[in-house]
Design a protein around this motif. Structure first.
Motif, PDB file in Angstrom:
ATOM      1  N   THR A  18       0.825  -1.217   0.000  1.00 56.34           N
ATOM      2  CA  THR A  18       0.000   0.000   0.000  1.00 56.34           C
ATOM      3  C   THR A  18       0.854   1.260   0.000  1.00 56.34           C
ATOM      4  O   THR A  18       0.456   2.283  -0.562  1.00 56.34           O
ATOM      5  N   ALA A  19       2.040   1.206   0.610  1.00 51.24           N
ATOM      6  CA  ALA A  19       2.929   2.368   0.588  1.00 51.24           C
ATOM      7  C   ALA A  19       3.377   2.674  -0.841  1.00 51.24           C
ATOM      8  O   ALA A  19       3.317   3.827  -1.286  1.00 51.24           O
ATOM      9  N   TRP A  20       3.822   1.644  -1.562  1.00 53.87           N
ATOM     10  CA  TRP A  20       4.236   1.864  -2.951  1.00 53.87           C
ATOM     11  C   TRP A  20       3.062   2.284  -3.823  1.00 53.87           C
ATOM     12  O   TRP A  20       3.191   3.166  -4.669  1.00 53.87           O
ATOM     13  N   ALA A  21       1.917   1.669  -3.610  1.00 50.36           N
ATOM     14  CA  ALA A  21       0.736   2.028  -4.411  1.00 50.36           C
ATOM     15  C   ALA A  21       0.324   3.476  -4.156  1.00 50.36           C
ATOM     16  O   ALA A  21      -0.017   4.208  -5.090  1.00 50.36           O
ATOM     17  N   ASN A  22       0.362   3.892  -2.897  1.00 47.51           N
ATOM     18  CA  ASN A  22      -0.066   5.241  -2.531  1.00 47.51           C
ATOM     19  C   ASN A  22       0.966   6.298  -2.912  1.00 47.51           C
ATOM     20  O   ASN A  22       0.616   7.345  -3.454  1.00 47.51           O
ATOM     21  N   ASP A  23       2.231   6.035  -2.623  1.00 44.32           N
ATOM     22  CA  ASP A  23       3.261   7.061  -2.791  1.00 44.32           C
ATOM     23  C   ASP A  23       3.858   7.111  -4.192  1.00 44.32           C
ATOM     24  O   ASP A  23       4.410   8.139  -4.577  1.00 44.32           O
ATOM     25  N   ALA A  24       3.780   6.026  -4.913  1.00 46.56           N
ATOM     26  CA  ALA A  24       4.360   5.991  -6.257  1.00 46.56           C
ATOM     27  C   ALA A  24       3.272   5.633  -7.268  1.00 46.56           C
ATOM     28  O   ALA A  24       2.643   6.501  -7.843  1.00 46.56           O
ATOM     29  N   ASP A  25       3.035   4.347  -7.430  1.00 44.59           N
ATOM     30  CA  ASP A  25       2.050   3.875  -8.400  1.00 44.59           C
ATOM     31  C   ASP A  25       1.832   2.392  -8.143  1.00 44.59           C
ATOM     32  O   ASP A  25       2.774   1.685  -7.789  1.00 44.59           O
ATOM     33  N   TYR A  26       0.624   1.922  -8.352  1.00 42.75           N
ATOM     34  CA  TYR A  26       0.334   0.501  -8.124  1.00 42.75           C
ATOM     35  C   TYR A  26       1.216  -0.394  -8.989  1.00 42.75           C
ATOM     36  O   TYR A  26       1.556  -1.503  -8.592  1.00 42.75           O
ATOM     37  N   GLU A  27       1.630   0.090 -10.134  1.00 44.43           N
ATOM     38  CA  GLU A  27       2.487  -0.708 -11.015  1.00 44.43           C
ATOM     39  C   GLU A  27       3.833  -1.026 -10.375  1.00 44.43           C
ATOM     40  O   GLU A  27       4.541  -1.918 -10.826  1.00 44.43           O
ATOM     41  N   ASN A  28       4.214  -0.307  -9.328  1.00 45.22           N
ATOM     42  CA  ASN A  28       5.526  -0.487  -8.697  1.00 45.22           C
ATOM     43  C   ASN A  28       5.524  -1.432  -7.504  1.00 45.22           C
ATOM     44  O   ASN A  28       6.586  -1.682  -6.933  1.00 45.22           O
ATOM     45  N   ILE A  29       4.373  -1.960  -7.097  1.00 41.48           N
ATOM     46  CA  ILE A  29       4.291  -2.666  -5.808  1.00 41.48           C
ATOM     47  C   ILE A  29       5.191  -3.889  -5.710  1.00 41.48           C
ATOM     48  O   ILE A  29       5.660  -4.217  -4.628  1.00 41.48           O
ATOM     49  N   PHE A  30       5.445  -4.552  -6.822  1.00 44.08           N
ATOM     50  CA  PHE A  30       6.321  -5.726  -6.793  1.00 44.08           C
ATOM     51  C   PHE A  30       7.729  -5.388  -7.284  1.00 44.08           C
ATOM     52  O   PHE A  30       8.713  -5.905  -6.750  1.00 44.08           O
ATOM     53  N   ALA A  31       7.841  -4.528  -8.289  1.00 42.08           N
ATOM     54  CA  ALA A  31       9.158  -4.155  -8.820  1.00 42.08           C
ATOM     55  C   ALA A  31      10.038  -3.559  -7.736  1.00 42.08           C
ATOM     56  O   ALA A  31      11.231  -3.904  -7.623  1.00 42.08           O
ATOM     57  N   GLU A  32       9.476  -2.686  -6.913  1.00 37.14           N
ATOM     58  CA  GLU A  32      10.284  -2.047  -5.871  1.00 37.14           C
ATOM     59  C   GLU A  32      10.676  -3.038  -4.780  1.00 37.14           C
ATOM     60  O   GLU A  32      11.776  -2.953  -4.229  1.00 37.14           O
ATOM     61  N   GLN A  33       9.798  -3.977  -4.467  1.00 37.42           N
ATOM     62  CA  GLN A  33      10.179  -5.013  -3.501  1.00 37.42           C
ATOM     63  C   GLN A  33      11.304  -5.887  -4.052  1.00 37.42           C
ATOM     64  O   GLN A  33      12.222  -6.276  -3.313  1.00 37.42           O
ATOM     65  N   LEU A  34      11.245  -6.185  -5.346  1.00 40.04           N
ATOM     66  CA  LEU A  34      12.315  -6.969  -5.966  1.00 40.04           C
ATOM     67  C   LEU A  34      13.640  -6.231  -5.885  1.00 40.04           C
ATOM     68  O   LEU A  34      14.682  -6.836  -5.639  1.00 40.04           O
ATOM     69  N   ARG A  35      13.589  -4.906  -6.075  1.00 36.63           N
ATOM     70  CA  ARG A  35      14.822  -4.117  -5.994  1.00 36.63           C
ATOM     71  C   ARG A  35      15.414  -4.157  -4.585  1.00 36.63           C
ATOM     72  O   ARG A  35      16.627  -4.048  -4.428  1.00 36.63           O
ATOM     73  N   ASN A  36      14.582  -4.305  -3.568  1.00 36.89           N
ATOM     74  CA  ASN A  36      15.072  -4.432  -2.190  1.00 36.89           C
ATOM     75  C   ASN A  36      15.628  -5.818  -1.908  1.00 36.89           C
ATOM     76  O   ASN A  36      16.614  -5.949  -1.189  1.00 36.89           O
ATOM     77  N   LEU A  37      14.983  -6.849  -2.421  1.00 36.78           N
ATOM     78  CA  LEU A  37      15.243  -8.212  -1.978  1.00 36.78           C
ATOM     79  C   LEU A  37      15.964  -9.100  -2.985  1.00 36.78           C
ATOM     80  O   LEU A  37      16.604 -10.075  -2.592  1.00 36.78           O
ATOM     81  N   GLY A  38      15.823  -8.806  -4.263  1.00 36.09           N
ATOM     82  CA  GLY A  38      16.354  -9.687  -5.298  1.00 36.09           C
ATOM     83  C   GLY A  38      17.769  -9.350  -5.693  1.00 36.09           C
ATOM     84  O   GLY A  38      18.246  -8.228  -5.495  1.00 36.09           O
ATOM     85  N   GLY A  39      18.431 -10.327  -6.254  1.00 37.22           N
ATOM     86  CA  GLY A  39      19.794 -10.128  -6.727  1.00 37.22           C
ATOM     87  C   GLY A  39      20.110 -11.071  -7.869  1.00 37.22           C
ATOM     88  O   GLY A  39      19.306 -11.933  -8.237  1.00 37.22           O
ATOM     89  N   GLU A  40      21.284 -10.917  -8.394  1.00 37.50           N
ATOM     90  CA  GLU A  40      21.707 -11.716  -9.537  1.00 37.50           C
ATOM     91  C   GLU A  40      21.622 -13.212  -9.216  1.00 37.50           C
ATOM     92  O   GLU A  40      22.048 -13.656  -8.153  1.00 37.50           O
ATOM     93  N   GLY A  41      21.004 -13.939 -10.131  1.00 40.19           N
ATOM     94  CA  GLY A  41      20.860 -15.377  -9.985  1.00 40.19           C
ATOM     95  C   GLY A  41      19.658 -15.823  -9.178  1.00 40.19           C
ATOM     96  O   GLY A  41      19.330 -17.003  -9.154  1.00 40.19           O
ATOM     97  N   ASP A  42      18.995 -14.874  -8.482  1.00 42.45           N
ATOM     98  CA  ASP A  42      17.758 -15.217  -7.777  1.00 42.45           C
ATOM     99  C   ASP A  42      16.671 -15.503  -8.805  1.00 42.45           C
ATOM    100  O   ASP A  42      16.844 -15.266 -10.005  1.00 42.45           O
ATOM    101  N   LEU A  43      15.531 -16.000  -8.340  1.00 41.79           N
ATOM    102  CA  LEU A  43      14.444 -16.417  -9.220  1.00 41.79           C
ATOM    103  C   LEU A  43      13.178 -15.624  -8.923  1.00 41.79           C
ATOM    104  O   LEU A  43      12.717 -15.594  -7.781  1.00 41.79           O
ATOM    105  N   ALA A  44      12.641 -14.959  -9.927  1.00 42.68           N
ATOM    106  CA  ALA A  44      11.375 -14.229  -9.814  1.00 42.68           C
ATOM    107  C   ALA A  44      10.296 -15.023 -10.544  1.00 42.68           C
ATOM    108  O   ALA A  44      10.483 -15.422 -11.695  1.00 42.68           O
ATOM    109  N   ILE A  45       9.167 -15.242  -9.848  1.00 44.31           N
ATOM    110  CA  ILE A  45       8.044 -15.961 -10.449  1.00 44.31           C
ATOM    111  C   ILE A  45       6.825 -15.045 -10.425  1.00 44.31           C
ATOM    112  O   ILE A  45       6.286 -14.734  -9.363  1.00 44.31           O
ATOM    113  N   GLY A  46       6.404 -14.595 -11.595  1.00 41.19           N
ATOM    114  CA  GLY A  46       5.215 -13.759 -11.736  1.00 41.19           C
ATOM    115  C   GLY A  46       4.034 -14.616 -12.150  1.00 41.19           C
ATOM    116  O   GLY A  46       4.152 -15.471 -13.036  1.00 41.19           O
ATOM    117  N   ILE A  47       2.893 -14.375 -11.504  1.00 40.40           N
ATOM    118  CA  ILE A  47       1.675 -15.136 -11.804  1.00 40.40           C
ATOM    119  C   ILE A  47       0.614 -14.167 -12.284  1.00 40.40           C
ATOM    120  O   ILE A  47       0.263 -13.211 -11.582  1.00 40.40           O
TER     121      ILE A  47
END
Length: 167
Positions: free
Chosen positions: A90-119
């Motif tokens: 809700t913070a990302w949706a409110n302060d930036a845009d709903y389109e960012n809610i997962f991308a920004e979390q990935l930028r915090n938590l993900g790294g090279e060689g990790d696996l992202a699964i979008g459904i």
């Protein structure tokens, strides 16, 4: 009426399973096994019913291998469902845009060689597509679980698994 519904529903499920690309399924399993063996993070996300699927998927991999009581001495998956932190969403949706809610979390938590699964059932959810774009920028491997014809997601990820729900 209930029997006719059952027969129709059963036939659709069988058709979906029969149409599933077995090679794509094997590639998905291979990527999950690789992440497990290399101690890489698996980050899974989706909207609506797909959010519930992401949470369930995380639960199954996070606890399932440990057995009923969780006392088996086995290696654990490093997995998180990005759908489960409502304040961050809700913070990302409110302060930036709903389109960012997962991308920004990935930028915090993900790294090279990790696996992202979008459904995404349609394969066209903007926030899922944006997250996969962020995952690729981070050097993550990507899987898309999609329905219908797979939409844009199937073309964007490294490994799509398309369940033809329109048959």
């Amino acid at each position: 009426m209930p029997k006719a519904f059952y027969d129709s529903y059963r036939k659709k499920l069988i058709n979906c399973l029969n149409a599933l690309d077995q090679d794509a399924f094997a590639r998905v399993v291979g990527l999950i096994e690789e992440a497990y063996q290399k101690n890489k993070m698996i980050l899974v996300f989706g909207n609506g019913g797909s959010a519930a699927t992401a949470s369930h998927f995380e639960c199954d991999l996070a606890k399932g291998p440990l057995g009923h009581r969780g006392d088996r001495p086995v290696k654990r998956f490093k997995i998180i469902a990005l759908t489960d932190n409502i304040p961050v969403i809700t913070a990302w949706a409110n302060d930036a845009d709903y389109e960012n809610i997962f991308a920004e979390q990935l930028r915090n938590l993900g790294g090279e060689g990790d696996l992202a699964i979008g459904i995404s059932a349609s394969g066209n959810s903007p926030n899922i597509l944006k997250a996969i774009g962020a995952a690729k920028e981070l050097g993550m491997k990507t899987i898309g679980f999609c329905g219908f014809d797979g939409g844009k997601l199937a073309k964007m990820v490294d490994t799509p698994l398309v369940v033809r729900t329109d048959k």
